[in-house]
Motif scaffolding. Structure first.
Motif, PDB file in Angstrom:
ATOM      1  N   ALA A   3      25.324 -28.834  -6.480  1.00  0.00           N
ATOM      2  CA  ALA A   3      25.344 -28.173  -4.905  1.00  0.00           C
ATOM      3  C   ALA A   3      26.477 -28.019  -4.137  1.00  0.00           C
ATOM      4  CB  ALA A   3      24.526 -29.507  -4.408  1.00  0.00           C
ATOM      5  N   LEU A   4      27.564 -28.562  -4.824  1.00  0.00           N
ATOM      6  CA  LEU A   4      28.956 -28.178  -4.207  1.00  0.00           C
ATOM      7  C   LEU A   4      29.737 -27.020  -4.500  1.00  0.00           C
ATOM      8  CD1 LEU A   4      30.345 -31.991  -4.197  1.00  0.00           C
ATOM      9  CD2 LEU A   4      29.695 -30.639  -2.267  1.00  0.00           C
ATOM     10  N   ASP A   5      29.067 -26.387  -5.668  1.00  0.00           N
ATOM     11  CA  ASP A   5      29.955 -25.348  -6.148  1.00  0.00           C
ATOM     12  C   ASP A   5      29.270 -23.876  -5.454  1.00  0.00           C
ATOM     13  OD1 ASP A   5      31.583 -26.549  -7.934  1.00  0.00           O
ATOM     14  OD2 ASP A   5      30.095 -26.917  -9.342  1.00  0.00           O
ATOM     15  N   ARG A   6      28.028 -24.117  -5.084  1.00  0.00           N
ATOM     16  CA  ARG A   6      27.392 -22.573  -4.794  1.00  0.00           C
ATOM     17  C   ARG A   6      28.147 -22.450  -3.333  1.00  0.00           C
ATOM     18  NH1 ARG A   6      22.717 -26.346  -3.698  1.00  0.00           N
ATOM     19  NH2 ARG A   6      22.596 -26.722  -1.412  1.00  0.00           N
ATOM     20  N   VAL A   7      28.058 -20.991  -3.085  1.00  0.00           N
ATOM     21  CA  VAL A   7      28.539 -20.354  -2.072  1.00  0.00           C
ATOM     22  C   VAL A   7      27.736 -20.709  -0.756  1.00  0.00           C
ATOM     23  CG1 VAL A   7      29.129 -18.150  -0.921  1.00  0.00           C
ATOM     24  CG2 VAL A   7      29.730 -18.520  -3.300  1.00  0.00           C
ATOM     25  N   VAL A   8      28.294 -21.309   0.286  1.00  0.00           N
ATOM     26  CA  VAL A   8      27.660 -21.709   1.423  1.00  0.00           C
ATOM     27  C   VAL A   8      27.983 -20.724   2.607  1.00  0.00           C
ATOM     28  CG1 VAL A   8      27.068 -23.518   2.963  1.00  0.00           C
ATOM     29  CG2 VAL A   8      27.637 -24.162   0.722  1.00  0.00           C
ATOM     30  N   LYS A   9      26.847 -20.140   3.123  1.00  0.00           N
ATOM     31  CA  LYS A   9      27.353 -19.327   4.406  1.00  0.00           C
ATOM     32  C   LYS A   9      27.092 -20.187   5.611  1.00  0.00           C
ATOM     33  CE  LYS A   9      26.402 -14.924   2.539  1.00  0.00           C
ATOM     34  NZ  LYS A   9      25.673 -13.602   2.503  1.00  0.00           N
ATOM     35  N   PRO A  10      28.194 -20.196   6.603  1.00  0.00           N
ATOM     36  CA  PRO A  10      27.797 -21.021   7.727  1.00  0.00           C
ATOM     37  C   PRO A  10      26.951 -20.494   8.709  1.00  0.00           C
ATOM     38  CG  PRO A  10      29.982 -19.990   7.836  1.00  0.00           C
ATOM     39  CD  PRO A  10      29.295 -19.561   6.502  1.00  0.00           C
ATOM     40  N   LYS A  11      26.192 -21.405   9.316  1.00  0.00           N
ATOM     41  CA  LYS A  11      24.984 -20.750  10.276  1.00  0.00           C
ATOM     42  C   LYS A  11      25.480 -21.458  11.511  1.00  0.00           C
ATOM     43  CE  LYS A  11      21.202 -21.722   7.070  1.00  0.00           C
ATOM     44  NZ  LYS A  11      19.795 -22.567   6.825  1.00  0.00           N
ATOM     45  N   ARG A  17      33.908 -23.412  11.198  1.00  0.00           N
ATOM     46  CA  ARG A  17      35.492 -24.298  11.558  1.00  0.00           C
ATOM     47  C   ARG A  17      35.836 -25.067  10.231  1.00  0.00           C
ATOM     48  NH1 ARG A  17      33.995 -24.549  16.911  1.00  0.00           N
ATOM     49  NH2 ARG A  17      33.399 -26.713  16.553  1.00  0.00           N
ATOM     50  N   PHE A  18      34.813 -25.880   9.622  1.00  0.00           N
ATOM     51  CA  PHE A  18      34.715 -26.812   8.716  1.00  0.00           C
ATOM     52  C   PHE A  18      35.118 -26.299   7.291  1.00  0.00           C
ATOM     53  CE2 PHE A  18      32.578 -29.045   5.116  1.00  0.00           C
ATOM     54  CZ  PHE A  18      33.309 -30.209   5.284  1.00  0.00           C
ATOM     55  N   LEU A  19      34.529 -24.911   6.995  1.00  0.00           N
ATOM     56  CA  LEU A  19      34.718 -24.316   5.983  1.00  0.00           C
ATOM     57  C   LEU A  19      36.131 -23.616   5.951  1.00  0.00           C
ATOM     58  CD1 LEU A  19      31.161 -22.528   5.065  1.00  0.00           C
ATOM     59  CD2 LEU A  19      32.186 -24.606   3.772  1.00  0.00           C
ATOM     60  N   GLU A  20      36.569 -23.179   7.064  1.00  0.00           N
ATOM     61  CA  GLU A  20      37.999 -22.457   7.222  1.00  0.00           C
ATOM     62  C   GLU A  20      39.086 -23.453   6.946  1.00  0.00           C
ATOM     63  OE1 GLU A  20      37.942 -20.792  11.153  1.00  0.00           O
ATOM     64  OE2 GLU A  20      36.991 -18.860  10.444  1.00  0.00           O
ATOM     65  N   LYS A  21      38.837 -24.944   7.358  1.00  0.00           N
ATOM     66  CA  LYS A  21      39.868 -25.871   7.138  1.00  0.00           C
ATOM     67  C   LYS A  21      40.002 -25.970   5.605  1.00  0.00           C
ATOM     68  CE  LYS A  21      39.301 -28.650  11.303  1.00  0.00           C
ATOM     69  NZ  LYS A  21      38.894 -30.034  11.728  1.00  0.00           N
ATOM     70  N   ARG A  22      38.763 -25.828   4.936  1.00  0.00           N
ATOM     71  CA  ARG A  22      38.993 -26.022   3.440  1.00  0.00           C
ATOM     72  C   ARG A  22      39.325 -24.804   2.436  1.00  0.00           C
ATOM     73  NH1 ARG A  22      34.565 -30.521   0.992  1.00  0.00           N
ATOM     74  NH2 ARG A  22      34.889 -32.068   2.836  1.00  0.00           N
ATOM     75  N   GLU A  23      39.538 -23.786   3.203  1.00  0.00           N
ATOM     76  CA  GLU A  23      39.897 -22.394   2.633  1.00  0.00           C
ATOM     77  C   GLU A  23      41.467 -22.535   2.121  1.00  0.00           C
ATOM     78  OE1 GLU A  23      39.390 -19.507   5.234  1.00  0.00           O
ATOM     79  OE2 GLU A  23      37.433 -19.094   4.951  1.00  0.00           O
ATOM     80  N   PRO A  24      41.763 -21.946   0.992  1.00  0.00           N
ATOM     81  CA  PRO A  24      42.954 -21.908   0.395  1.00  0.00           C
ATOM     82  C   PRO A  24      43.938 -21.446   1.410  1.00  0.00           C
ATOM     83  CG  PRO A  24      41.452 -20.983  -1.079  1.00  0.00           C
ATOM     84  CD  PRO A  24      40.695 -21.159   0.002  1.00  0.00           C
TER      85      PRO A  24
END
Length: 306
Positions: A3-11, A17-24
């Motif tokens: 569940a943590l490996d699949r690509v998640v699109k923010p709604k 913002r949460f996903l951007e913080k975790r980006e490389p």
């Protein structure tokens, strides 16, 4: 697929913002640490984890519930918690008859275990037991390592690198003298590692430079090394690789000598110095004879007589 490996699109914008913080990123964030209590942790291990959490705050996550896992046999639960809490460092505490008061310190690379070293706690003095003033939360410590083993032995050398990663805190552009108030001292002697923490006291000395005294603050740990799980040389080099954008670009036509003096080479077109404009002076004016010689030997015109 996990569940943590699949690509998640923010709604929502918050999820974005949460996903951007975790980006490389080119410049990575301050490394967070997760402190996990094993299924059979005793009071000593629990107090150690609490004190290390107090030292690491706010860059740490403390799991209060017990987690039945064995990192040296199965690392999947550690990798799951690493992804969930976005932590690249971990400290796992457990206790059993074979390995009493056990701590496992390690770090992740790409959410997989890179290095892992098992330490046994032989003596522990908590923050509560030392009745002195403490440093404020989030203070960046000064790290001191004493002992030849940290430079000679490969396992101790990797442990030194791991401890620096764990306790270094955020990168700062400048340092204030009054901010240097916390020291973590690690000593390797006779097969043991002694961890001591001190508060720096700046006393009056009668001059600009203050007199420095160290006051023990806690926690204090006497550790012994047990099992190790070290990354291969190739994987370790890969984890240290920096992106090209961070590498300083080589500047052309600049060189340095052994004393650190900078020399620069400038490329210019060939100059005609005869056309160079200089300061006009009567003494530098050409005589009529010199002018005629330059004109090809033509005699100067005679002045008309009336």
């Amino acid at each position: 697929m996990d569940a943590l490996d699949r690509v998640v699109k923010p709604k929502t914008k918050r999820a974005k913002r949460f996903l951007e913080k975790r980006e490389p990123k080119l410049k990575e964030n301050t490394k967070n640490a997760m402190l996990i209590k094993g299924g059979n942790a005793n009071l000593t291990v629990t107090e150690v984890l609490k004190d290390i959490y107090a030292v690491k705050k706010p860059f740490a996550v403390l799991y209060k519930k017990k987690n039945i896992t064995r990192p040296f046999e199965d690392q999947t639960s550690l990798e799951f918690f690493s992804k969930k809490s976005d932590c690249s460092l971990f400290l796992f505490g457990s206790h059993n008859k074979k390995r009493p008061n056990n701590l496992i310190i390690g770090r992740m690379f790409d959410y997989h275990v890179l290095d892992m070293i098992e330490l046994g706690v032989e003596k522990f003095v908590s923050l509560k037991d030392v009745k002195n003033s403490k440093c404020p939360e989030g203070t960046k410590p000064m790290l001191i390592f004493a002992g030849d083993m940290f430079d000679v032995n490969e396992e101790y050398r990797r442990l030194k690198s791991l401890l620096i990663d764990f306790f270094r805190g955020p990168s700062v552009p400048s340092i204030r003298l009054a901010g240097l108030e916390y020291v973590l001292h690690f000593t390797a002697l006779d097969g043991k590692i002694y961890m001591r923490s001190y508060k720096v006291l700046l006393k009056k000395s009668g001059c600009k430079i203050p007199r420095i005294e160290l006051e023990e603050m806690g926690p204090s740990l006497d550790l012994v090394m047990r099992r190790t799980h070290l990354a291969s040389d190739d994987l370790y080099k890969l984890s240290l690789k920096q992106p090209k954008a961070l590498k300083p670009k080589k500047k052309k036509n600049i060189s340095h000598d052994v004393f650190g003096t900078t020399y620069g080479r400038i490329h210019m077109q060939k100059q005609d110095l005869s056309k160079l404009q200089t300061r006009k002076m009567k003494g530098l004016k050409k005589r009529p004879a010199e002018k005629s010689a330059e004109d090809g030997g033509a005699s100067p015109k005679k002045s008309k007589s009336g």
